[in-house]
Design a protein around this motif. Structure first.
Motif, PDB file in Angstrom:
ATOM      1  N   ALA A 277      -3.167   1.514   7.376  1.00 13.64           N
ATOM      2  CA  ALA A 277      -3.730   0.456   6.532  1.00 13.64           C
ATOM      3  C   ALA A 277      -3.004   0.385   5.202  1.00 13.64           C
ATOM      4  CB  ALA A 277      -5.223   0.700   6.324  1.00 13.64           C
ATOM      5  N   LEU A 278      -2.754   1.548   4.578  1.00 12.19           N
ATOM      6  CA  LEU A 278      -2.044   1.566   3.296  1.00 12.19           C
ATOM      7  C   LEU A 278      -0.611   1.067   3.449  1.00 12.19           C
ATOM      8  CD1 LEU A 278      -1.866   2.347   0.304  1.00 12.19           C
ATOM      9  CD2 LEU A 278      -1.312   4.677   1.024  1.00 12.19           C
ATOM     10  N   SER A 279       0.086   1.531   4.482  1.00 12.34           N
ATOM     11  CA  SER A 279       1.465   1.076   4.686  1.00 12.34           C
ATOM     12  C   SER A 279       1.512  -0.405   5.021  1.00 12.34           C
ATOM     13  CB  SER A 279       2.116   1.896   5.799  1.00 12.34           C
ATOM     14  OG  SER A 279       2.157   3.269   5.468  1.00 12.34           O
ATOM     15  N   SER A 280       0.506  -0.916   5.720  1.00 10.90           N
ATOM     16  CA  SER A 280       0.503  -2.340   6.062  1.00 10.90           C
ATOM     17  C   SER A 280       0.313  -3.211   4.829  1.00 10.90           C
ATOM     18  CB  SER A 280      -0.610  -2.619   7.073  1.00 10.90           C
ATOM     19  OG  SER A 280      -0.419  -1.887   8.257  1.00 10.90           O
ATOM     20  N   ILE A 281      -0.602  -2.829   3.939  1.00  7.04           N
ATOM     21  CA  ILE A 281      -0.799  -3.641   2.733  1.00  7.04           C
ATOM     22  C   ILE A 281       0.411  -3.539   1.816  1.00  7.04           C
ATOM     23  CG2 ILE A 281      -1.951  -1.831   1.376  1.00  7.04           C
ATOM     24  CD1 ILE A 281      -2.823  -5.589   1.478  1.00  7.04           C
ATOM     25  N   LEU A 282       1.051  -2.359   1.784  1.00  5.99           N
ATOM     26  CA  LEU A 282       2.269  -2.232   0.986  1.00  5.99           C
ATOM     27  C   LEU A 282       3.399  -3.058   1.579  1.00  5.99           C
ATOM     28  CD1 LEU A 282       3.533  -0.804  -1.451  1.00  5.99           C
ATOM     29  CD2 LEU A 282       4.178   1.068   0.059  1.00  5.99           C
ATOM     30  N   TYR A 283       3.479  -3.116   2.897  1.00  5.72           N
ATOM     31  CA  TYR A 283       4.488  -3.952   3.546  1.00  5.72           C
ATOM     32  C   TYR A 283       4.283  -5.428   3.212  1.00  5.72           C
ATOM     33  CZ  TYR A 283       7.155  -6.162   7.279  1.00  5.72           C
ATOM     34  OH  TYR A 283       8.029  -6.955   7.987  1.00  5.72           O
ATOM     35  N   LEU A 284       3.041  -5.874   3.234  1.00  6.77           N
ATOM     36  CA  LEU A 284       2.764  -7.271   2.895  1.00  6.77           C
ATOM     37  C   LEU A 284       3.120  -7.577   1.439  1.00  6.77           C
ATOM     38  CD1 LEU A 284      -0.659  -7.809   4.712  1.00  6.77           C
ATOM     39  CD2 LEU A 284       1.598  -8.614   5.419  1.00  6.77           C
ATOM     40  N   ILE A 285       2.808  -6.645   0.541  1.00  7.14           N
ATOM     41  CA  ILE A 285       3.143  -6.861  -0.877  1.00  7.14           C
ATOM     42  C   ILE A 285       4.646  -6.943  -1.066  1.00  7.14           C
ATOM     43  CG2 ILE A 285       3.035  -5.804  -3.159  1.00  7.14           C
ATOM     44  CD1 ILE A 285       0.290  -4.718  -2.432  1.00  7.14           C
ATOM     45  N   LEU A 286       5.382  -6.021  -0.427  1.00  6.07           N
ATOM     46  CA  LEU A 286       6.842  -6.035  -0.569  1.00  6.07           C
ATOM     47  C   LEU A 286       7.444  -7.285   0.066  1.00  6.07           C
ATOM     48  CD1 LEU A 286       7.714  -2.276   0.123  1.00  6.07           C
ATOM     49  CD2 LEU A 286       7.611  -3.454  -2.072  1.00  6.07           C
TER      50      LEU A 286
ATOM     51  N   LEU B 286      -4.675   0.373  -4.059  1.00  5.42           N
ATOM     52  CA  LEU B 286      -4.077  -0.020  -2.784  1.00  5.42           C
ATOM     53  C   LEU B 286      -4.925   0.442  -1.610  1.00  5.42           C
ATOM     54  CD1 LEU B 286      -0.270   0.639  -3.432  1.00  5.42           C
ATOM     55  CD2 LEU B 286      -1.437  -1.559  -3.302  1.00  5.42           C
ATOM     56  N   LEU B 287      -5.529   1.621  -1.711  1.00  5.26           N
ATOM     57  CA  LEU B 287      -6.384   2.103  -0.636  1.00  5.26           C
ATOM     58  C   LEU B 287      -7.616   1.222  -0.481  1.00  5.26           C
ATOM     59  CD1 LEU B 287      -6.207   5.982  -1.151  1.00  5.26           C
ATOM     60  CD2 LEU B 287      -5.318   4.681   0.797  1.00  5.26           C
ATOM     61  N   ARG B 288      -8.236   0.851  -1.595  1.00  4.39           N
ATOM     62  CA  ARG B 288      -9.401  -0.032  -1.506  1.00  4.39           C
ATOM     63  C   ARG B 288      -9.016  -1.389  -0.934  1.00  4.39           C
ATOM     64  NH1 ARG B 288     -10.288   2.022  -6.749  1.00  4.39           N
ATOM     65  NH2 ARG B 288      -9.584   0.012  -7.615  1.00  4.39           N
ATOM     66  N   LEU B 289      -7.866  -1.899  -1.360  1.00  3.61           N
ATOM     67  CA  LEU B 289      -7.416  -3.192  -0.850  1.00  3.61           C
ATOM     68  C   LEU B 289      -7.105  -3.124   0.643  1.00  3.61           C
ATOM     69  CD1 LEU B 289      -6.683  -6.100  -1.682  1.00  3.61           C
ATOM     70  CD2 LEU B 289      -4.347  -5.292  -2.123  1.00  3.61           C
ATOM     71  N   SER B 290      -6.524  -2.034   1.084  1.00  2.00           N
ATOM     72  CA  SER B 290      -6.199  -1.903   2.508  1.00  2.00           C
ATOM     73  C   SER B 290      -7.456  -1.771   3.356  1.00  2.00           C
ATOM     74  CB  SER B 290      -5.290  -0.690   2.720  1.00  2.00           C
ATOM     75  OG  SER B 290      -5.949   0.511   2.344  1.00  2.00           O
ATOM     76  N   ARG B 291      -8.457  -1.071   2.844  1.00  3.40           N
ATOM     77  CA  ARG B 291      -9.696  -0.929   3.620  1.00  3.40           C
ATOM     78  C   ARG B 291     -10.444  -2.259   3.740  1.00  3.40           C
ATOM     79  NH1 ARG B 291     -10.524   3.702   0.139  1.00  3.40           N
ATOM     80  NH2 ARG B 291      -9.783   5.600   1.162  1.00  3.40           N
ATOM     81  N   SER B 292     -10.357  -3.088   2.726  1.00  6.54           N
ATOM     82  CA  SER B 292     -11.108  -4.341   2.739  1.00  6.54           C
ATOM     83  C   SER B 292     -10.389  -5.470   3.471  1.00  6.54           C
ATOM     84  CB  SER B 292     -11.400  -4.786   1.300  1.00  6.54           C
ATOM     85  OG  SER B 292     -10.181  -4.982   0.580  1.00  6.54           O
ATOM     86  N   ASP B 293      -9.052  -5.474   3.489  1.00  9.92           N
ATOM     87  CA  ASP B 293      -8.312  -6.609   4.036  1.00  9.92           C
ATOM     88  C   ASP B 293      -7.576  -6.307   5.337  1.00  9.92           C
ATOM     89  OD1 ASP B 293      -9.178  -8.021   1.921  1.00  9.92           O
ATOM     90  OD2 ASP B 293      -7.288  -8.057   0.820  1.00  9.92           O
ATOM     91  N   ILE B 294      -7.239  -5.058   5.604  1.00 12.29           N
ATOM     92  CA  ILE B 294      -6.436  -4.728   6.782  1.00 12.29           C
ATOM     93  C   ILE B 294      -7.352  -4.236   7.891  1.00 12.29           C
ATOM     94  CG2 ILE B 294      -4.583  -3.310   7.679  1.00 12.29           C
ATOM     95  CD1 ILE B 294      -3.679  -5.414   5.686  1.00 12.29           C
ATOM     96  N   VAL B 295      -7.283  -4.912   9.043  1.00 14.78           N
ATOM     97  CA  VAL B 295      -8.051  -4.518  10.218  1.00 14.78           C
ATOM     98  C   VAL B 295      -7.054  -4.120  11.297  1.00 14.78           C
ATOM     99  CG1 VAL B 295      -9.707  -5.239  11.961  1.00 14.78           C
ATOM    100  CG2 VAL B 295      -9.918  -6.096   9.617  1.00 14.78           C
ATOM    101  N   LEU B 296      -7.088  -2.866  11.678  1.00  9.45           N
ATOM    102  CA  LEU B 296      -6.170  -2.339  12.673  1.00  9.45           C
ATOM    103  C   LEU B 296      -6.836  -2.318  14.037  1.00  9.45           C
ATOM    104  CD1 LEU B 296      -4.688   0.646  10.650  1.00  9.45           C
ATOM    105  CD2 LEU B 296      -3.694  -1.615  10.969  1.00  9.45           C
ATOM    106  N   SER B 297      -6.061  -2.644  15.051  1.00 12.84           N
ATOM    107  CA  SER B 297      -6.576  -2.647  16.416  1.00 12.84           C
ATOM    108  C   SER B 297      -6.595  -1.216  16.952  1.00 12.84           C
ATOM    109  CB  SER B 297      -5.701  -3.528  17.315  1.00 12.84           C
ATOM    110  OG  SER B 297      -6.128  -3.441  18.647  1.00 12.84           O
ATOM    111  N   ALA B 298      -7.767  -0.773  17.418  1.00 15.50           N
ATOM    112  CA  ALA B 298      -7.901   0.574  17.968  1.00 15.50           C
ATOM    113  C   ALA B 298      -7.705   0.605  19.475  1.00 15.50           C
ATOM    114  CB  ALA B 298      -9.284   1.137  17.627  1.00 15.50           C
ATOM    115  N   THR B 299      -7.488  -0.549  20.090  1.00 12.22           N
ATOM    116  CA  THR B 299      -7.295  -0.593  21.536  1.00 12.22           C
ATOM    117  C   THR B 299      -5.848  -0.259  21.878  1.00 12.22           C
ATOM    118  OG1 THR B 299      -8.970  -2.317  21.687  1.00 12.22           O
ATOM    119  CG2 THR B 299      -7.516  -2.018  23.586  1.00 12.22           C
ATOM    120  N   PRO B 300      -5.602   0.737  22.702  1.00  8.99           N
ATOM    121  CA  PRO B 300      -4.215   1.087  23.036  1.00  8.99           C
ATOM    122  C   PRO B 300      -3.565   0.020  23.906  1.00  8.99           C
ATOM    123  CG  PRO B 300      -5.747   2.397  24.337  1.00  8.99           C
ATOM    124  CD  PRO B 300      -6.575   1.630  23.351  1.00  8.99           C
TER     125      PRO B 300
END
Length: 498
Positions: free
Chosen positions: A255-264, A323-337
């Protein structure tokens, strides 16, 4: 009076008198210890020192020379111990420093070559350490006049970037050619009365030359000392950089890396459009002056007294928390393999001359072993396992279904893989059997193709219009038949503790 000739010294020598190895004996001059001035090592002392170091190396099993037999034996032992890499193994990541990757003819690891190259490298690395020391003196304001002059030059370059083309030429003139000329025409001693120093006339000293530092000299050991400290500095900087950049960028916290990727990504797209509007000259001017002024002793003492480093650490902690708070609120990761479907072919065989016999189980293979498969054309036997239980999922996957399922769409997979010369069962057990043709006989699918019947699998520009025949119960079957089994697999999730 003409000044005496000066001996040309190698540039790799240092100015600070730091004795590294000292050998005292009955023939050692007493003035070298009492006066505190370094005296050049005589050939006799150097030979005795080399002999002593050689005896110490023999005592501890160190190689005496690059051509020693022990070096070759140790190299052969390392070649046996080190793992060999298979260039055809796709699971092994490519070594970007290997000869196969770079395309160059580079020697493999060898202890004699390593020892010889280290001695040659250490004898010539002194210039880099001299430059490093001068940069440290420049940016720590040891001589404020030099640092101020550097800031003026840097300001001119930032305000007028075309001056960058002048800097290499100016550096060659003032730092290489002018010192070389002054070495050829040294000024007279200061204690003699003289007028302005005349630059005309014959040279008074030999031309300076960059020579490697002699082995077992003080400068050689100083280079080893500086190389040791440089390796420690690099290791600390490398570990600090990895500790700062790796956690938010290596997707250990997705989640943190995804929000950082979007910002960059958004920042890169924004700069791609608006970069030409930014005042880069003043930005570099401000950053350069700020970095240089931060090394001033007064600024460093101010930073220490105001605890600026603690403020920076608090700011880093707060930004990470944001960034951690932002990633928890906006990034939804798929848990289905991820789920895929794998296939296996059940092969059965009978003797070619036994046209009335029954097919017997042979093995389960990942290849269908059809008449025009490469392995069959090459005359190879099919490879696989005789039991279903021995079939393993691909690496990094696990079974998602409990058992294998027979593929009832035999016609579809035959057409998708462009299989020719086979008979397909549309109903029943869904076997796909080889067709046995007599020499000179035309097959049924060729006849239908020549007759103009509309069939599937037609290729443009060729006479082949049918890839398979429907089973009609005729005794024209070959020696192999196969059917397809499928089973679902899913990705194995990897946790941080694995």
């Amino acid at each position: 009076m003409m000044a005496p000739k000066q001996r040309s010294e190698p540039i790799g020598n240092r100015s600070e008198p730091i004795p590294i190895v000292s050998v005292t004996g009955p023939d050692a001059p007493s003035s070298s210890v009492s006066s505190g001035v370094e005296t050049p090592t005589t050939p006799g002392r150097r030979a005795r020192l080399k002999e002593k170091l050689g005896s110490i190396g023999e005592r501890f099993g160190l190689p005496e020379s690059p051509s020693n037999v022990s070096d070759r034996m140790f190299t052969m032992l390392l070649n046996q111990v080190l793992p060999t890499e298979d260039p055809n193994d796709e699971s092994t990541p490519k070594d970007r420093r290997s000869r196969e990757y770079a395309g160059g003819d580079r020697p493999n690891f060898s202890l004699p070559v390593m020892s010889s190259n280290f001695r040659r490298f250490n004898a010539r690395i002194g210039v880099a350490f001299i430059f490093q020391n001068r940069m440290i003196r420049l940016f720590t304001w040891r001589k404020p006049s030099q640092t101020t002059a550097f800031l003026f030059v840097y300001s001119f370059v930032c305000l007028n970037p075309p001056l960058l083309a002048v800097l290499p030429l100016a550096a060659c003139l003032f730092f290489i050619m002018v010192p070389a000329f002054l070495a050829r025409h040294p000024p007279p001693p200061s204690y003699q009365p003289t007028d302005l120093y005349p630059l005309a006339g014959p040279p008074l000293a030999p031309a300076p030359n960059v020579r490697p530092t002699p082995e077992l000299s003080r400068d050689f050991f100083r280079n080893m000392r500086d190389l040791q400290n440089c390796m420690e500095d690099f290791s600390r900087a490398h570990d600090a950089l990895i500790a700062f950049l790796a956690p938010p960028t290596n997707f250990s916290n997705e989640a943190l890396s995804s929000i950082l990727y979007l910002i960059l990504m958004c920042t890169a797209c924004l700069l791609f459009i608006t970069a030409h509007l930014l005042p880069w000259r003043f930005i570099f001017l401000f950053l350069g002056h700020a970095a240089t002024l931060s090394g001033h002793p007064a600024v460093r003492s101010l930073i220490t007294t105001t605890h600026t480093d603690e403020v920076l650490r608090d700011g880093e902690t707060k930004s990470r928390s944001f960034l951690l708070r932002l990633s928890r609120s906006d990034i939804v990761l798929s848990a289905t393999p991820e789920v895929r479907e794998v296939e296996i072919f059940e092969l059965q065989h009978r003797a070619l001359h036994n046209t009335d016999g029954e097919f017997g189980p042979y093995l389960f293979s990942s290849s269908s072993y059809v008449p025009l498969s490469p392995s069959r054309i090459a005359g190879e036997r099919p490879k696989g396992t005789p039991f279903f239980e021995d079939v393993k999922p691909p690496r990094g996957w696990r079974w998602s279904d409990k058992k294998w399922t027979l593929d009832l769409l035999s016609r579809e997979w035959v057409e998708e893989t462009c299989v020719t010369g086979v008979e397909v069962e549309i109903e029943g057990e869904r076997w796909v059997t080889d067709l046995l043709y007599e020499k000179g006989a035309e097959s049924e699918w060729e006849k239908r193709g020549n007759g103009g019947e509309k069939v599937e699998g037609k290729r443009e520009g060729s006479g082949l219009t049918r890839a398979w025949e429907e089973a009609r119960g005729e005794s024209r079957k070959g020696e192999w038949r196969r059917r397809r089994w499928v089973r679902g697999v899913e990705r194995i999730p990897v946790t941080d503790d694995q």
